[in-house]
Structures are given as C-alpha cells and as structure tokens.
Design a protein around this motif. Structure first.
Motif, mmCIF file in Angstrom:
data_model
loop_
_atom_site.group_PDB
_atom_site.id
_atom_site.type_symbol
_atom_site.label_atom_id
_atom_site.label_comp_id
_atom_site.label_asym_id
_atom_site.label_seq_id
_atom_site.Cartn_x
_atom_site.Cartn_y
_atom_site.Cartn_z
ATOM 1 N N GLU A 47 0.968 -1.242 -0.352
ATOM 2 C CA GLU A 47 -0.045 0.269 -0.064
ATOM 3 C C GLU A 47 0.680 0.992 -0.179
ATOM 4 O OE1 GLU A 47 -2.656 2.336 2.926
ATOM 5 O OE2 GLU A 47 -3.622 -0.088 2.946
ATOM 6 N N ARG B 100 2.275 1.750 -3.724
ATOM 7 C CA ARG B 100 1.559 2.439 -4.650
ATOM 8 C C ARG B 100 1.321 3.596 -4.196
ATOM 9 N NH1 ARG B 100 -1.917 -2.884 -6.712
ATOM 10 N NH2 ARG B 100 -0.567 -4.517 -6.058
ATOM 11 N N ARG B 101 1.084 4.372 -3.142
ATOM 12 C CA ARG B 101 0.685 5.367 -2.394
ATOM 13 C C ARG B 101 1.734 6.347 -3.095
ATOM 14 N NH1 ARG B 101 -2.536 8.027 1.826
ATOM 15 N NH2 ARG B 101 -0.829 10.112 2.638
ATOM 16 N N THR C 82 1.010 7.029 -6.343
ATOM 17 C CA THR C 82 0.418 7.375 -7.021
ATOM 18 C C THR C 82 0.913 9.204 -7.093
ATOM 19 O OG1 THR C 82 -0.992 5.704 -6.687
ATOM 20 C CG2 THR C 82 -2.094 8.326 -6.516
ATOM 21 N N PHE D 9 -0.959 -2.280 -11.751
ATOM 22 C CA PHE D 9 -1.419 -1.156 -11.189
ATOM 23 C C PHE D 9 -1.409 0.514 -11.484
ATOM 24 C CE2 PHE D 9 1.028 1.351 -8.370
ATOM 25 C CZ PHE D 9 -0.731 2.417 -7.536
ATOM 26 N N LYS E 294 -3.229 3.387 -14.644
ATOM 27 C CA LYS E 294 -4.355 4.160 -13.977
ATOM 28 C C LYS E 294 -3.039 5.068 -13.770
ATOM 29 C CE LYS E 294 -5.321 2.211 -9.241
ATOM 30 N NZ LYS E 294 -5.836 1.939 -8.612
ATOM 31 N N ASP F 261 -8.306 10.081 -2.182
ATOM 32 C CA ASP F 261 -7.877 8.331 -1.632
ATOM 33 C C ASP F 261 -7.043 8.324 -2.109
ATOM 34 O OD1 ASP F 261 -6.956 6.471 -0.727
ATOM 35 O OD2 ASP F 261 -9.130 5.079 0.393
ATOM 36 N N ASN G 11 -4.113 5.878 -2.203
ATOM 37 C CA ASN G 11 -4.560 4.255 -2.494
ATOM 38 C C ASN G 11 -5.021 3.902 -3.434
ATOM 39 O OD1 ASN G 11 -2.758 4.037 -0.679
ATOM 40 N ND2 ASN G 11 -3.927 4.634 1.482
ATOM 41 N N SER G 12 -6.094 4.128 -3.516
ATOM 42 C CA SER G 12 -7.330 3.972 -4.529
ATOM 43 C C SER G 12 -7.621 4.847 -5.484
ATOM 44 C CB SER G 12 -8.822 3.467 -3.463
ATOM 45 O OG SER G 12 -9.280 4.718 -2.737
ATOM 46 N N LEU G 13 -7.758 5.809 -5.139
ATOM 47 C CA LEU G 13 -7.816 7.267 -6.476
ATOM 48 C C LEU G 13 -9.299 7.886 -6.162
ATOM 49 C CD1 LEU G 13 -6.046 7.213 -9.560
ATOM 50 C CD2 LEU G 13 -4.883 8.484 -7.333
ATOM 51 N N HIS G 14 -10.205 6.878 -5.404
ATOM 52 C CA HIS G 14 -11.554 7.103 -4.736
ATOM 53 C C HIS G 14 -11.530 8.771 -4.328
ATOM 54 C CE1 HIS G 14 -15.340 7.503 -3.164
ATOM 55 N NE2 HIS G 14 -15.266 7.579 -2.575
#
Length: 418
Positions: free
Chosen positions: A121, A124-125, A128, A165, A168, A354, A356-359
């Motif tokens: 995580e 990935r963070r 991003t 991953f 995106k 977010d 982590n999820s781009l939400h």
C-alpha cells in the motif's frame, strides 16, 4: 558543467531506500573515510553484523534508533557523466508531507519494492503521489533479490503486478531493475548473479536518462525575482530583471510583454555574471535587460505577447495539506506563487482524494494532515499561472500560515475542466 539530475526515493518502510542510497554513495566513491568509520561504529553499537550503509542518509537520532527515515535527506554526488541530488524520503504514511517535499523538485522517482512483498500500500501510495506531481520518469527497483536466490520469475511477478497497477497512473516512462541494495547487485555495476537481466545497472540508467525534453521549452515564462540596478559608474543607467527561466527559450531581440501592466518591449540582452548569453532556457538563472524603460517589479511575469499564462484570482488546485490544523472552507492563508505573494481564501473544498484507491470523497468538509484534495481558492491579487501538468514551476504554489509564516500546504494548479 555536467547536467544535474534530481531524484527521490520512495517505497515502503524497510524496503531499503536508505540502504540503496548508501550503496550508491559508497560504490561510487562518494563517502569519506571518517564518514565510513562513523557508520561502522554506529552499526557495531546497534549490534549489526554488517556495516549499515543506510546510516549515511538517516541523519536524525530518532531515525538511527528506529531504523526508519523521518525527515527528507538530500545527498549530492557526481560521476564523470552527471551530477545528482538524491532526496531520501520517508516511507511512513504519517510522513506523506515530507515525501511530497522531496519529490516536488524531482526529475525521477526511484520506487523500491521488496521482491517478497510486492507492491504494498505504501509503495502504491508513493507511486500515485509521483503521478499526481507529474514526475516524468519512474524506475522500480525490485530489491532483496538475494533473498529469493536471484529468481527471475519472482522479479517478473512483481514487475507485472506493478505494471497492472500503474496503468491508471500518469507516468509516461516506467522502467524495472532487479537489485540487492545490501550487496550492491545491479546498483552501480551489472550483477553476475542475474545473467537473465539484460538492462542497465541503476547508476548507468541514471547517467543515461534523458531529461532535457521534460522542460517546457514552448511557453516563455520569466517571473521577475529582483530588479537589478548596480550603483557603479561602469553600469550607469543599467536596469535588468533577475530571475529563473520557468519556461520557453529567451533570445535577444524577442518580443515580450510584462504582466500585469501589459506593456511590451524586446529583449536587449541576457546577462549573467560570466557575460551575455545568446539564449536562456529552464532552469537557468539570468538577468534580462529590456529595450524600453518599463515599470517592472518583483512578482511580474515576462512572457510572449501571443503566448501568455492564465491570469486570475480564482484558482483550482490539488493541495497536499501539511499542517496539524485542518484546512476548512473560509480559511485565509498567505500564498506564494513563483515570485508573487498574495492572500488566499479557501472558497470550496471539492473532495479529498484517497491516494491508495484514487476514490474521491466529496462528503469531506476539511483536509487533515497529509491529506490530498481538490480546492478552489480566491486570491487578493491576480496570479499568472499555467496548469501543473503544463509547467511545474508556474503551476505550483505554497500556502503559509499568516501568523507563523510556516508552510501549511503545497498546491498543484489544475484545469477547471479536469
């Protein structure tokens, strides 16, 4: 002078970021004997069975005691081909603001991934965040290959996981290198332990990476930092405007316009301490002398008449919040954009992202420490800006607490349509 490459490390705690930098410095002969002796003593005192090269970068006492990176450590070094500045950034989520600080000026991000754990995580963070901050190049170093007996399949599995991953993310150039930071494999030299890998070592990759085209050489942008008027008989009547070229290419004879006045002139000369230049481009610091005697001050923007930045008091931006006091609608801050200063009102908080999820959480009413969100600001005087995607210098700003002058937020301007 050799070209400068700025890079930042990223990844999870214990993935080996500080060890990798220590190995780069040690193997490229950038460590003094007294530094190495100090690291050897500190390693022995901690009970390590080996010299922990991570201690070359973990300078804070708390970092050495905990074995983690807290603050951003900048380490310059050079080879015959290139100069480097490395920002060793923290892996912990609660130090996201430190990571953003380190990556803000980077041309490239090195993301370390433990081959046994894959893309966690935190890694990935950080990838991003590198994408959000428009870093053009990313190299994923799959570390600790020695612990999986240099297995090619293990490397390929992590590589494919990260490729899936990163689909995106907006990073145009991603490369992968299998390494052992602890032992030095594929760090400065190709490793004989992984004959199946046919690419460059990390240092060779960094030396060969082309970054000149990453600069915006189309849109001329010159924020005036200082008016130069030497008080000597030799320079009687001289009036120049000093600053860093933020975009485009400037040449004597070019037609230019000064914002906000809208007055136009031509470039009479481009001066430096070493003499006049025939051209200036990012990130050179120069002094421009104009053919006409205009009223130009710090904070003004020199650009081309038919290629001007946006000018306005309403700004949409992604903001990384760096204060323990939350950002809320209606708050007032000082804003620093290029060489221009003003005050900024938080008109609207559109959403918290977010990373982590781009939400996009549109129900939030504040940004807390280490949060990233989209914000609409209203400034007390016009700014002259581009989107961050187009120009990282004219598309970025910082927010400061008016009482303490401490930096509380870092912003990246976005197009309203995005």
């Amino acid at each position: 002078m050799a070209e400068l490459l700025r890079l930042a490390t990223a990844g999870s705690v214990d993935d080996g970021k500080s060890t990798l930098i220590g190995r780069l410095l040690y193997d490229s002969k950038q460590v003094f004997e007294d530094q190495l002796r100090a690291v050897e003593v500190a390693s022995t005192a901690r009970g390590d069975e080996y010299t922990d090269l991570a201690l070359l970068t973990d300078g804070l006492r708390a970092e050495r005691e905990q074995g983690i990176t807290i603050d951003v450590a900048y380490r310059p070094f050079a080879t015959k081909k290139r100069r480097f500045v490395i920002a060793d950034t923290p892996g912990h989520t609660q130090h996201t603001r430190n990571m953003v600080t380190g990556i803000s000026t980077a041309d490239l991000v090195v993301v370390l991934v433990d081959v046994r754990a894959g893309a966690t995580e935190q890694s990935r963070r950080h990838a991003t965040l590198a994408s959000i901050m428009r870093v053009s190049h990313m190299v994923v170093c799959v570390n600790k290959m020695d612990l999986v007996s240099w297995d090619e399949l293990a490397f390929e599995q992590v590589k494919q996981e990260f490729i899936d991953f990163s689909a995106k993310l907006e990073v145009p150039d991603i490369s992968f290198i299998p390494i052992s930071a602890l032992l030095g494999d594929n760090v400065t030299q190709r490793s004989p332990n992984m004959p199946w890998y046919e690419g460059l070592s990390l240092l060779n990759y960094l030396e060969e990476l082309h970054i000149a085209s990453d600069r915006n050489l189309i849109d001329v942008r010159f924020p005036v930092q200082r008016v130069v008027r030497p008080v000597t008989s030799e320079h009687t009547g001289y009036r120049g405007y000093a600053g860093e070229v933020a975009g485009g290419v400037l040449e004597p004879g070019d037609d230019v316009i000064v914002l906000p006045s809208g007055l136009s002139s031509t470039i009479a000369s481009i001066d430096t301490i070493d003499g006049p230049l025939e051209a200036a481009f990012p990130p050179m610091s120069v002094t421009l002398r104009l053919a006409d005697d205009l009223d130009v001050s710090r904070g003004d923007m020199i650009c081309r008449p038919h290629n001007q930045p946006a000018a306005g008091q309403d700004v949409q931006a992604m903001v990384c919040w760096m204060s323990r006091d939350a950002m809320r609608t209606g708050a007032m801050f000082a804003i620093k954009h290029t060489t221009r200063s003003a005050r900024a009102l938080v008109k609207k908080l559109h959403y918290r992202l977010d990373v982590n999820s781009l939400h996009r959480d549109r129900s939030t009413d504040s940004l807390e420490l280490n949060d990233v969100g989209r914000v609409e600001l209203r400034t007390t005087s016009p700014l002259f800006f581009d989107s961050y995607a187009r120009n990282r210098l004219t598309g970025s700003f910082i927010l400061m607490d008016e009482a303490t002058n401490s930096t509380v937020g870092a912003g990246m301007i976005v197009d309203r349509s995005s």
